[in-house]
Design an enzyme around this catalytic site. Structure first.
Site, PDB file in Angstrom:
ATOM      1  N   GLU A 171      61.715  40.673 118.648  1.00  0.00           N
ATOM      2  CA  GLU A 171      61.346  39.311 119.029  1.00  0.00           C
ATOM      3  C   GLU A 171      62.367  38.616 119.928  1.00  0.00           C
ATOM      4  OE1 GLU A 171      58.534  37.559 118.402  1.00  0.00           O
ATOM      5  OE2 GLU A 171      57.633  39.354 117.540  1.00  0.00           O
ATOM      6  N   SER A 449      25.818  29.863  63.153  1.00  0.00           N
ATOM      7  CA  SER A 449      26.458  30.217  61.884  1.00  0.00           C
ATOM      8  C   SER A 449      27.974  30.298  61.948  1.00  0.00           C
ATOM      9  CB  SER A 449      25.917  31.563  61.404  1.00  0.00           C
ATOM     10  OG  SER A 449      24.517  31.493  61.252  1.00  0.00           O
TER      11      SER A 449
END
Lengths: 755, 241
Positions: A171, A449
């Site tokens: 870069e 239940s």
């Protein structure tokens, strides 16, 4: 002549002042942002760390799965952090070390030996003893702000070899020589662009790139370019190359993960390789640096061929620049891209549990603190168990797929450790990876239940009136409720079962006897018991509540059953253990809290009845797939027309609640036993829990009773079985049986109700 | 001529001032104080008691987990005799209450190929050792750490280490005892009592430990202003011994 020159000088000076003023302004901008808080960092959420100690229940394959998820490399020798070598049942690994709330876990070389499903040996690699060690915790997500920039901050000394050299070579070759801008690079760029007739090359230095990303917008204009250059020079004036490089490494954009932008090499390393940056090898470094030019274009998951080509080009440049040798490049090019399947830390992996964590955190923190301060959140999430639960759900639904309507059934599941009150697993949908309606926390459904243990617990708390062998009448009846309506409950099989033992009413989930018992005790008393179990919703004291007309979420059911599983001690369920600051300082703890709500004796009897549910009652199908030595307790639940299929149950170390049903509340082909219990069983088969083993409370005695009559008996007698009773409520012991055992009374024969 | 010098001079002075900002290490993230403010607000989490020294440690209890050398010479080291049965050695009476064949329930895992530690807590059992003597390995190491943390005033750290031990050995009453002690030192007498009670449910057949747990309950009740309850607990402590 003179006035003209004077004016020119004055004007020039004014221009200079304006420029100086602008420079002063830019300088302030540069310094303000660079010296203060450079980035806001979202909070990171971690799973529980896997503990290692001798005697720990852990299979080698589960362990390796965890190591894979943490990005451990399989190598022939574990000679660096994040490496593991496997030789049969002996593993040697080099842990990475981690800062936890209470202490720092060092990075160390550890030997682990497995035997069967247990850790049989643990020591340091040099042979010295090691009592306990922790792996680093898996990162399972984060809390992102609106703009969703995510990063894992790294320091320059944490970067792997070749990263800086590669970045500079690719870069900005002049980086260590220029003063922010590089005339040489600009000249080259101008020349290249001029000859090409378009912009093909930028002359930007790393400093300029950083300035652009950090301070400026993406607009392309000469003014912006000039500003960028000025700021780059100013930045270089104040800060040294190391600072600028470190900032660059953390700022650079390297990928997009859905809504989340992956910034910096630290996060990119985790995102693409599931490894800390410091462990990356040459070819991985080359790939990441190559991606800087175009993170989307070179995305190695989407465009692997392009990415590979780019990586190899980077390696060639490194040879050309003399950073690496040709042999190194050739070897590195042989390696595959090595990216993990998907971002293992993608925040979409375990949405239901993250949802729970976020809700808890938002009660205690401001949104900005969560999205900006880089907090580290430690949770009790168990990824191994979660994956087992997910596959149990998928497998069960596949097996049930033959039944019409199952395709419309949704799911919610909660798994906790009853001994610690920690949530380990959460499933909010039958497609657990998709965020959306979190049924584990938000589906409020009639529990059927599942309420019955509360009725029986209320009874068993009155040992002078009720024991497990008290007799109940399972007969049809009708009562007029407060609202004037007549209530006539029915059994699921539409039959009456005559006189039954109290425990049988629960084990077989008989509606008639259970409702009758509840009415005897009083509906408000049953609701009070429910409240003490941890249910906070307020329900009207209608008789229909006794059969579970009230609605709860799976999470609330888990809290209720947690109290039964943990000896009568209620605990607020927790998903978060502790919170650290970004710097690793302790911030907050979510401590384990308990409160005794029930006598241990009554809970012991209730657990006994709930174990019988599994042995001989509605849950007995579990033992077709699980060994009979595994004591389990639980309860099925089915709401009217099978709209909800529930199962809640526990072993010693695992409590699981499963709900199946339709979002539109339509009927399903599943009861609690044929639906949710199947998922629950499948999960328990995979999770291999410890058998339930509640210590015998001081006030409980085991008495011998005749199985048919319920009268006191003696171990020498036929048909004698042991039953627990609260001391003083047990039947009078029977006489020892000799050779001429007294024949059971005719009355007992006549009653014959057991069948 | 002099007029235009003034802004120019000013500018250069300002610029110079800017340039002279010392370079130096830059904090990576400057955590704003708001989070800490939150901590103060959420003080229900014992946050406020962090700084307090471990006040009034139960010196009289005599219960000290066997941590070799941890407390120096001042720490009374006492062991608790354990019953022959493993920790919490209750038998789950779940023989089916019917004429079906009686299924015995070994405490360990089922299949024969598995070498199961007979205790579910993950503590390896080794032969006929008493439970206290088995307090080695991970639990002992973590209790040692917790003791050191408490000694240096880090009660939150100690509690956190003890919870780690509790996750490894959830049914070890000595861990629950220490947890109760630390909660008491943190000023949470109600939770101290609860943890001591939980410890009692696993301390069957260990009278010395029971007595210490009851004494801790007595202290916790006193802190909560329940002197009658405290006296009762003291009575229970005497009976246990």
């Amino acid at each position: 002549m003179r006035p003209w020159l004077g004016w020119a000088i004055k004007l020039g000076l004014v221009g200079l002042v304006v420029l100086a003023g602008f420079a002063v302004y830019l300088d302030a901008v540069v310094q303000e942002k660079f010296s203060g808080k450079r980035w806001t960092v979202p909070a990171k959420v971690y799973a529980r760390p896997l503990e290692l100690f001798v005697g720990q229940k852990l299979t080698k394959s589960d362990f390796l799965q965890e190591l894979d998820a943490l990005g451990y490399r399989r190598e022939s020798a574990a000679d660096g952090p994040g490496a593991v070598s496997v030789a049969g049942n002996n593993l040697e690994l080099h842990t990475r070390g981690f800062q936890f709330y209470e202490s720092r876990e060092p990075s160390q070389r550890v030997r682990v030996r497995f035997s069967g499903d247990y850790v049989a040996g643990l020591s340091q690699a040099n042979g010295s003893s090691l009592a306990v060690a922790r792996l680093e915790p898996m990162l399972i997500g984060g809390l992102y702000p609106a703009h969703q920039e995510d990063r894992l901050l790294i320091k320059l000394e944490q970067v792997p070899p070749y990263l800086v050299e590669t970045l500079v070579a690719i870069e900005d070759r002049e980086f260590f020589n220029h003063f922010g801008v590089s005339p040489k690079s600009i000249a080259r760029a101008v020349w290249v662009n001029a000859t090409a007739g378009q912009v093909v090359q930028g002359g930007s230095t790393l400093t300029q790139q950083l300035v652009k990303n950090f301070y400026l917008t993406n607009e392309r204009s000469l003014i912006r370019k000039a500003t960028e250059a000025m700021m780059a020079v100013l930045l270089e004036l104040h800060y040294d190359k190391q600072d600028i490089l470190e900032a660059y490494l953390n700022e650079v954009f390297l990928g997009q993960d859905g809504q989340r932008a992956v910034h910096g090499f630290g996060l990119a390393s985790q995102y693409f390789f599931s490894q800390p940056l410091s462990e990356l090898k040459l070819e991985q470094v080359a790939l990441l640096v190559g991606m800087v030019k175009g993170p989307t274009y070179y995305n190695p998951r989407r465009n692997p061929e392009r990415a590979l080509e780019r990586r190899n080009l980077v390696l060639d440049v490194l040879v050309e620049q003399g950073v690496i040798t040709l042999e190194q490049a050739v070897a590195a090019k042989q390696k595959p891209l090595g990216v993990t399947q998907r971002g293992s830390m993608a925040d979409s992996s375990f949405p239901a549990f993250l949802d729970l964590v976020k809700r808890q955190l938002r009660e205690d923190y401001r949104e900005e603190d969560l999205t900006e301060e880089g907090l580290r959140i430690f949770t009790s999430f168990d990824p191994i168990l979660q994956l087992k639960a997910e596959s149990a759900l998928a497998d069960s639904l596949k097996r049930l797929a033959g039944r019409k309507g199952v395709e419309l059934v949704e799911a919610g599941m909660v798994v906790t450790n009853p001994e610690t009150g920690e949530v380990q697993v959460l499933i909010g949908s039958r497609q657990p990876r998709y965020a959306g309606f979190n049924r584990a926390l938000d589906a409020v459904r009639p529990i059927g239940s599942l309420i019955k243990p509360a009725i029986y617990l209320a009874a068993l708390e009155r040992p002078s009136q009720y024991t497990l062998t008290s007799l109940l009448e399972d007969q049809p009846f009708s009562i007029k409720g407060q609202d004037g309506q007549v209530w006539s409950p029915q059994n699921y099989d539409r039959k009456a079962h005559g006189t039954v033992y109290l425990y049988q009413g629960l084990a077989n989930s008989y509606n008639l006897s259970s409702a009758k018992l509840g009415l005897e005790l009083g509906v408000p008393n049953v609701l009070k018991t429910l409240e003490r179990l941890g249910v906070t919703r307020k329900w009207p004291a209608y008789p229909s509540m006794l059969l579970g007309a009230g609605a709860l979420t799976p999470m609330e059911v888990a809290d209720m059953y947690q109290t039964m599983a943990n000896g009568g001690f209620n605990t607020p369920l927790r998903g978060i253990r502790s919170v650290l600051t970004a710097e690793g300082e302790p911030l907050k703890r979510y401590p384990y809290q308990i409160q005794q709500r029930f006598d241990a004796g009554a809970i012991y009897l209730l657990q006994n009845a709930m174990q019988r549910t599994m042995r001989e009652g509605t849950g007995r199908s579990v033992y077709s797939r699980l060994p009979s030595s595994l004591a389990l307790a639980g309860k099925t639940g089915t709401s009217n027309d099978s709209r909800d299929s529930w199962f809640a149950g526990f072993s010693q170390d695992l409590l699981a609640v499963v709900w199946l049903g339709r979002d539109d509340n339509g009927p399903t082909p599943l009861t609690g036993a044929t639906g949710a219990l199947q998922v629950w069983t499948d999960f328990m088969v995979k999770a291999d829990p410890l058998p339930l083993d509640m210590p015998l409370p001081d006030n409980v005695v085991q008495a011998w009773v005749n199985a048919t009559s319920g009268q006191g008996s003696d171990p020498s007698c036929p048909n004698a079985v042991q039953m627990p009773y609260i001391r003083g409520s047990e039947p009078v012991p029977g006489q020892a049986c000799g050779i001429q055992a007294p024949v059971d009374s005719v009355m007992d024969w006549v009653r014959g109700w057991l069948d | 001529m002099i007029k235009w010098l003034i802004p120019a001079l000013t500018a250069s002075v300002v610029l110079g001032g800017c340039a002279s900002v010392p370079r130096g290490s830059i904090p990576v993230v400057d955590s704003s104080s708001s989070v800490y403010g939150q901590q103060q607000a959420g003080a229900g989490d014992y946050g406020t008691s962090t700084a307090q020294p471990p006040q009034s440690q139960p010196q009289d209890s005599g219960v000290v987990v066997m941590v070799p050398g941890a407390g120096g010479s001042s720490a009374p080291i006492q062991t608790f005799p354990a019953p022959g049965s493993p920790i919490g050695g209750g038998v789950v009476g779940s023989e089916p209450f019917s004429t079906a064949p009686v299924i015995s329930e070994p405490a360990g895992g089922g299949s024969s190929s598995v070498p199961p530690p007979s205790m579910p807590s993950g503590i390896p059992s080794s032969g006929g050792l008493a439970a206290d003597e088995q307090l080695d390995g991970p639990v002992l190491a973590l209790l040692t750490t917790a003791q050191q943390q408490q000694g240096s005033g880090d009660l939150n750290g100690a509690a956190s280490s003890l919870e780690r031990a509790q996750r490894i050995a959830p049914r070890e009453p000595q861990v629950l005892y220490r947890l109760a002690e630390v909660r008491l030192a943190q000023g949470d007498a109600a939770q101290a009592e609860q943890f001591a009670r939980r410890g009692l449910s696993y301390a069957s057949g260990r009278p010395a430990l029971q007595a210490s747990l009851w004494n801790l309950i007595a202290q916790a009740r006193e802190r909560q202003g329940d002197s009658a309850g405290a006296a009762q607990a003291r009575e229970r402590a005497k009976v246990s011994l």
